[in-house]
Design an enzyme around this catalytic site. Sequence first.
Site, PDB file in Angstrom:
ATOM      1  N   TYR A 291       0.858  -1.189   0.000  1.00 15.44           N
ATOM      2  CA  TYR A 291       0.000   0.000   0.000  1.00 15.44           C
ATOM      3  C   TYR A 291       0.888   1.230   0.000  1.00 15.44           C
ATOM      4  O   TYR A 291       1.873   1.296   0.719  1.00 15.44           O
ATOM      5  CB  TYR A 291      -0.933  -0.005   1.211  1.00 15.44           C
ATOM      6  CG  TYR A 291      -1.903  -1.154   1.155  1.00 15.44           C
ATOM      7  CD1 TYR A 291      -2.801  -1.258   0.104  1.00 15.44           C
ATOM      8  CD2 TYR A 291      -1.895  -2.139   2.133  1.00 15.44           C
ATOM      9  CE1 TYR A 291      -3.673  -2.317   0.021  1.00 15.44           C
ATOM     10  CE2 TYR A 291      -2.773  -3.205   2.063  1.00 15.44           C
ATOM     11  CZ  TYR A 291      -3.666  -3.292   1.004  1.00 15.44           C
ATOM     12  OH  TYR A 291      -4.519  -4.335   0.934  1.00 15.44           O
TER      13      TYR A 291
ATOM     14  N   ASP B 118      -6.945  -0.450  -4.482  1.00  6.97           N
ATOM     15  CA  ASP B 118      -7.143  -0.052  -3.081  1.00  6.97           C
ATOM     16  C   ASP B 118      -6.204   1.101  -2.732  1.00  6.97           C
ATOM     17  O   ASP B 118      -4.988   0.944  -2.752  1.00  6.97           O
ATOM     18  CB  ASP B 118      -6.846  -1.264  -2.180  1.00  6.97           C
ATOM     19  CG  ASP B 118      -7.219  -1.007  -0.728  1.00  6.97           C
ATOM     20  OD1 ASP B 118      -7.707   0.102  -0.418  1.00  6.97           O
ATOM     21  OD2 ASP B 118      -7.028  -1.932   0.089  1.00  6.97           O
TER      22      ASP B 118
ATOM     23  N   HIS C 135      -6.263   2.612   0.241  1.00  9.27           N
ATOM     24  CA  HIS C 135      -5.907   2.409   1.661  1.00  9.27           C
ATOM     25  C   HIS C 135      -5.719   3.736   2.366  1.00  9.27           C
ATOM     26  O   HIS C 135      -4.854   3.876   3.228  1.00  9.27           O
ATOM     27  CB  HIS C 135      -4.638   1.536   1.756  1.00  9.27           C
ATOM     28  CG  HIS C 135      -4.788   0.379   2.679  1.00  9.27           C
ATOM     29  ND1 HIS C 135      -4.319   0.389   3.975  1.00  9.27           N
ATOM     30  CD2 HIS C 135      -5.349  -0.825   2.499  1.00  9.27           C
ATOM     31  CE1 HIS C 135      -4.588  -0.768   4.542  1.00  9.27           C
ATOM     32  NE2 HIS C 135      -5.225  -1.527   3.681  1.00  9.27           N
TER      33      HIS C 135
ATOM     34  N   GLU D 125     -11.075   1.446  -3.976  1.00 14.99           N
ATOM     35  CA  GLU D 125     -11.349   1.032  -2.595  1.00 14.99           C
ATOM     36  C   GLU D 125     -10.762   1.997  -1.566  1.00 14.99           C
ATOM     37  O   GLU D 125      -9.627   2.455  -1.730  1.00 14.99           O
ATOM     38  CB  GLU D 125     -10.711  -0.353  -2.452  1.00 14.99           C
ATOM     39  CG  GLU D 125     -10.900  -1.021  -1.133  1.00 14.99           C
ATOM     40  CD  GLU D 125     -10.325  -2.440  -1.176  1.00 14.99           C
ATOM     41  OE1 GLU D 125     -10.416  -3.120  -2.226  1.00 14.99           O
ATOM     42  OE2 GLU D 125      -9.787  -2.870  -0.145  1.00 14.99           O
TER      43      GLU D 125
ATOM     44  N   GLU E 229     -13.875  -0.380   5.019  1.00 11.61           N
ATOM     45  CA  GLU E 229     -13.088  -1.445   5.656  1.00 11.61           C
ATOM     46  C   GLU E 229     -12.863  -1.181   7.151  1.00 11.61           C
ATOM     47  O   GLU E 229     -12.807  -2.111   7.947  1.00 11.61           O
ATOM     48  CB  GLU E 229     -11.749  -1.510   4.925  1.00 11.61           C
ATOM     49  CG  GLU E 229     -10.909  -2.697   5.239  1.00 11.61           C
ATOM     50  CD  GLU E 229      -9.756  -2.798   4.235  1.00 11.61           C
ATOM     51  OE1 GLU E 229     -10.033  -2.924   3.029  1.00 11.61           O
ATOM     52  OE2 GLU E 229      -8.599  -2.752   4.662  1.00 11.61           O
TER      53      GLU E 229
ATOM     54  N   ARG F 239     -18.187  -1.933   1.956  1.00 15.63           N
ATOM     55  CA  ARG F 239     -17.075  -2.855   2.035  1.00 15.63           C
ATOM     56  C   ARG F 239     -16.605  -2.865   3.475  1.00 15.63           C
ATOM     57  O   ARG F 239     -15.833  -2.020   3.907  1.00 15.63           O
ATOM     58  CB  ARG F 239     -15.959  -2.366   1.129  1.00 15.63           C
ATOM     59  CG  ARG F 239     -14.716  -3.187   1.298  1.00 15.63           C
ATOM     60  CD  ARG F 239     -13.579  -2.717   0.447  1.00 15.63           C
ATOM     61  NE  ARG F 239     -12.369  -3.406   0.838  1.00 15.63           N
ATOM     62  CZ  ARG F 239     -12.148  -4.679   0.572  1.00 15.63           C
ATOM     63  NH1 ARG F 239     -13.034  -5.395  -0.071  1.00 15.63           N
ATOM     64  NH2 ARG F 239     -11.033  -5.252   0.975  1.00 15.63           N
TER      65      ARG F 239
ATOM     66  N   GLU G 131     -13.854 -10.303  -1.795  1.00 10.30           N
ATOM     67  CA  GLU G 131     -12.392 -10.424  -1.779  1.00 10.30           C
ATOM     68  C   GLU G 131     -12.026 -11.837  -1.328  1.00 10.30           C
ATOM     69  O   GLU G 131     -12.616 -12.360  -0.386  1.00 10.30           O
ATOM     70  CB  GLU G 131     -11.802  -9.404  -0.794  1.00 10.30           C
ATOM     71  CG  GLU G 131     -10.291  -9.506  -0.643  1.00 10.30           C
ATOM     72  CD  GLU G 131      -9.725  -8.524   0.390  1.00 10.30           C
ATOM     73  OE1 GLU G 131     -10.506  -7.994   1.209  1.00 10.30           O
ATOM     74  OE2 GLU G 131      -8.507  -8.296   0.370  1.00 10.30           O
TER      75      GLU G 131
END
Length: 402
Positions: free
Chosen positions: A158, A206, A208, A232, A258, A279, A335
Amino acid sequence: MSNITIRDIHVINTKPASCNLTVVKVETSEPELYGLGCATFTYRYKAVTSVIEDYYRELLAGRDVADIEDLWNLMHTNSYWRNGPVINNAISGIDMALWDIKGKMAGMPLYELLGGKSREGVAVYAHADGKTKEEVLENVCRYQEDGFEYVRVQTGGYGGIPKRLHKPHNSKGGVYYSPIQYFNETVELLDYIRTKAGNEIQLIHDVHERLEPIDGVRLAKALEPYRLFFLEDLLPPEQGEWYRMVRSQTCTPLAIGELFTDFKEYDYLVRERLIDFVRCHISALGGITPAGKLSAMAEMCGIRTAWHGPMDVSPVGHAANIQLDMHIHNFGIQEWSFPDRHEVLKEMFPGMPECRKGYVYTNKKPGLGIDIDEKLAAKYPCDDSVTEWTQTRVMDGTCHCP
Ligand code: CO
């Protein structure tokens, strides 16, 4: 009254693969009847264990296993101050176990108990990374050959690859990265992958939460030509108001949440149609009970699900994800981190859902359809070292979202 009551609750902590896993076993007044749930908060497993063993065991002893909704609310309010990942994971372990028990009592898999299946298999996305964009492409092509229609892509970890980082202030340790380098590499990567892999493959990326909010808006806009399936966790939970601006600027689909630990955090995001996928990490939300409510709330607004499914979800949690995915009409994508390709995990958790050609299938056993070999679990103790990857800093040494 089912006349079946909770006899005892205990916690199984184990680390058979890359993450500490926490599984809860709820035993009932029927000697052979028990349920399993996932309470995995991999970085604080002792705190979760304490909430369950020191508080919920006594709170729930002797109560009717049938009353899941009531017991969920009892656990939710019992400490007066509520929510947060420690308490919610503890609740989730018990909540999932009670659903598992109810399924066993009914002789039905959970998806049958919830109203039946909406699909034949659960479409999943795999994660493709690499040190270079060429390496990422190779991995994407490998997944495509294996039958995957959805792939998440990323160079390095990430925040990208710290190749140009000279770490002038690294005395505090942790993981350093450059937001501008990450931004540029990500646009370049998606351009390359879309050009080389063609238009059929569904691409995911993603963020993050590694960008400042306005740079997040710019990234969502910059990636629009590459037609992502979704982007994401563009922003940290604290900056949700910015999604109004993202939405007004671009139609890049967003998968968010998340880190959410209360399904009501989704309220305005769902009502105002600011996102496209809910998500979240089901155990951090409090289990199957709130996840079911969230998916219904999302369905009403044309928003789909994309439950978190990395290696810090136990196979019991993966089984719960897949059971819900089979049932809910507004399922989007799941996922998948391939716990079914890990020999020890497969042996430790008989009944693990299995991935074949881009789809995951659950068995038809009652409840969650998964069990645990406790003797084997005891051979793999948890890791108590302090977590490094979450100690994230930008170039001048400032702490940043991981
Ligand atoms: Co994520």
